[in-house]
Design an enzyme around this catalytic site. Sequence first.
Site, PDB file in Angstrom:
ATOM      1  N   GLU A  65      -3.303 -13.450   9.230  1.00 47.75           N
ATOM      2  CA  GLU A  65      -4.270 -14.537   9.475  1.00 47.75           C
ATOM      3  C   GLU A  65      -3.606 -15.898   9.294  1.00 47.75           C
ATOM      4  O   GLU A  65      -3.859 -16.843  10.050  1.00 47.75           O
ATOM      5  CB  GLU A  65      -5.454 -14.424   8.500  1.00 47.75           C
ATOM      6  CG  GLU A  65      -6.253 -13.129   8.597  1.00 47.75           C
ATOM      7  CD  GLU A  65      -5.734 -12.045   7.664  1.00 47.75           C
ATOM      8  OE1 GLU A  65      -4.489 -11.891   7.553  1.00 47.75           O
ATOM      9  OE2 GLU A  65      -6.562 -11.356   7.046  1.00 47.75           O
ATOM     10  N   CYS A  99      -6.785 -14.653   2.237  1.00 47.46           N
ATOM     11  CA  CYS A  99      -6.997 -15.019   3.637  1.00 47.46           C
ATOM     12  C   CYS A  99      -8.457 -15.376   3.893  1.00 47.46           C
ATOM     13  O   CYS A  99      -8.757 -16.225   4.724  1.00 47.46           O
ATOM     14  CB  CYS A  99      -6.585 -13.880   4.551  1.00 47.46           C
ATOM     15  SG  CYS A  99      -4.815 -13.595   4.536  1.00 47.46           S
ATOM     16  N   ARG A 201      12.430   7.612   8.713  1.00 47.07           N
ATOM     17  CA  ARG A 201      12.863   7.150   7.391  1.00 47.07           C
ATOM     18  C   ARG A 201      12.490   5.691   7.170  1.00 47.07           C
ATOM     19  O   ARG A 201      12.194   5.278   6.046  1.00 47.07           O
ATOM     20  CB  ARG A 201      14.386   7.313   7.247  1.00 47.07           C
ATOM     21  CG  ARG A 201      14.824   8.752   7.104  1.00 47.07           C
ATOM     22  CD  ARG A 201      16.340   8.830   7.038  1.00 47.07           C
ATOM     23  NE  ARG A 201      16.809  10.201   6.866  1.00 47.07           N
ATOM     24  CZ  ARG A 201      18.094  10.537   6.777  1.00 47.07           C
ATOM     25  NH1 ARG A 201      19.040   9.594   6.843  1.00 47.07           N
ATOM     26  NH2 ARG A 201      18.445  11.793   6.630  1.00 47.07           N
ATOM     27  N   THR A 213      20.364  20.921  -1.303  1.00 48.52           N
ATOM     28  CA  THR A 213      20.731  20.114  -0.136  1.00 48.52           C
ATOM     29  C   THR A 213      21.544  18.905  -0.573  1.00 48.52           C
ATOM     30  O   THR A 213      22.553  18.557   0.053  1.00 48.52           O
ATOM     31  CB  THR A 213      19.460  19.651   0.617  1.00 48.52           C
ATOM     32  OG1 THR A 213      18.738  20.809   1.021  1.00 48.52           O
ATOM     33  CG2 THR A 213      19.794  18.803   1.830  1.00 48.52           C
TER      34      THR A 213
HETATM   35  C1  AOF Z   1      -4.584  -9.456   4.935  1.00 47.76           C
HETATM   36  N1  AOF Z   1      -3.702  -9.742   5.930  1.00 47.76           N
HETATM   37  O1  AOF Z   1      -1.749  -9.505   6.956  1.00 47.76           O
HETATM   38  C2  AOF Z   1      -2.165  -8.146   5.101  1.00 47.76           C
HETATM   39  C3  AOF Z   1      -3.121  -7.802   4.093  1.00 47.76           C
HETATM   40  O2  AOF Z   1       0.857  -8.858  -2.163  1.00 47.76           O
HETATM   41  P1  AOF Z   1       0.153  -9.508  -1.018  1.00 47.76           P
HETATM   42  O3  AOF Z   1      -0.441 -10.836  -1.359  1.00 47.76           O
HETATM   43  O4  AOF Z   1       1.014  -9.577   0.221  1.00 47.76           O
HETATM   44  O5  AOF Z   1      -1.133  -8.598  -0.675  1.00 47.76           O
HETATM   45  C4  AOF Z   1      -0.946  -7.295  -0.237  1.00 47.76           C
HETATM   46  C5  AOF Z   1      -2.290  -6.628   0.022  1.00 47.76           C
HETATM   47  O6  AOF Z   1      -3.061  -7.419   0.929  1.00 47.76           O
HETATM   48  C6  AOF Z   1      -2.128  -5.274   0.700  1.00 47.76           C
HETATM   49  O7  AOF Z   1      -2.024  -4.217  -0.215  1.00 47.76           O
HETATM   50  C7  AOF Z   1      -3.400  -5.183   1.518  1.00 47.76           C
HETATM   51  O8  AOF Z   1      -4.496  -4.794   0.717  1.00 47.76           O
HETATM   52  C8  AOF Z   1      -3.587  -6.624   1.959  1.00 47.76           C
HETATM   53  N2  AOF Z   1      -2.827  -6.844   3.195  1.00 47.76           N
HETATM   54  N3  AOF Z   1      -4.304  -8.446   4.075  1.00 47.76           N
HETATM   55  O9  AOF Z   1      -5.615 -10.110   4.815  1.00 47.76           O
HETATM   56  C9  AOF Z   1      -2.519  -9.149   6.052  1.00 47.76           C
HETATM   57  N4  AOF Z   1      -0.947  -7.552   5.154  1.00 47.76           N
HETATM   58 ZN    ZN Z   2      -4.455 -11.814   3.295  1.00 41.00          ZN
END
Ligand code: AOF
Ligand code: ZN
Length: 326
Positions: A65, A99, A201, A213
């Site tokens: 966002e 956000c 991976r 392994t």
């Molecule tokens: C959003 N927009 O693009 C993403 C979200 O450690 P932070 O601040 O980066 O927060 C990570 C958490 O935020 C992640 O575990 C998920 O719940 C959310 N990700 N949220 O509004 C985004 N990547």
């Molecule tokens: Zn966010």
Amino acid sequence: MAESSQSHHNSSVAEHEKFMRRSLELAVHGRGKTLSNPMVGCVIVWNNTIIGEGFHSRFGAPHAEVEAIRSVQNPKLLKESRLYVTLEPCSHFGKTPPCANLIIEKEIPEAIIAMRDPNPVVTGNGIQKLQEAGVRVTVGILEPEARNLNKSFIHFHETGKPYVVLKWARTLDGIMGRAKDDHGSRQISSEVSALFVHKLRSELMGIVVGSKTLQLDNPQLTNRLWPGSDPVKFYLGKSKSDRDDVIRMTSISELFAYCQNKNITGLLIEGGSETLQSFLQSGEWNEAFEIEAPVRWENGIKAPEMKRNNSEIFQLGNDLIRHYYN
Ligand code: AOF
Ligand code: ZN
């Protein structure tokens, strides 16, 4: 059908889907780089035209966002725009401020969200925050596609367990490895399949092999053939190893507890036979890839026998790959 907090919006579901599809495409640009965070994409639409785009590019980077809002050339238009995002906007102070706050601050009047964030620190709170501030919120546009994009992230937060993917290669006659005293080639699958495995991976945070392994093959367990960061390496077994880059786990439950603690959302299990069998027998797996190479070895260690139908087959180089879901 999408649920809407108000019924008087004048955009059709088809229009919403078009912009959400673009948001999903943008999200994919983060593949293999955002872990343990999800891939997220976002577009800003003014007068039915996209005026801003963004995605979460890597772990620790700004959220989708923020990038999309930043990319809008004329910020005055935000007050008359709709924001499309593939995951519920966050409500917590993490590596970045929430956000949801930014959307409210910029006075964006409408948000269209593909799915709720399964992360307990956010889930529902982002949506509630937006609604309380008077933002019109629609949830559930292209939700199955959005869920499919972040399977490990969702499974991890919904069950507390890592998403487990099994992978092995076998010959036509069902052999997956040489006996200990056999010094013939150990490689069954082709170079092209190796690229595919390195892609896997890069998409799963952890990688697991058995102690035998590790000892016999001394595998690097990196994704050097594919972009993204290397997985955290584990081996399962009671015996010691002189590899200090591989973490020892004595059981699946110890491994899962470690993953929950360290936010390791997904695991690739690469064998050998005993390790794969222990996951198959416990039922603690989500997907499996069985790579079949057009060779016969006649003797060696037997590959696991899958007792279910594959969902699809595809070819890579000379190999055939069967894909299973548990
Ligand atoms: C959003 N927009 O693009 C993403 C979200 O450690 P932070 O601040 O980066 O927060 C990570 C958490 O935020 C992640 O575990 C998920 O719940 C959310 N990700 N949220 O509004 C985004 N990547
Ligand atoms: Zn966010």
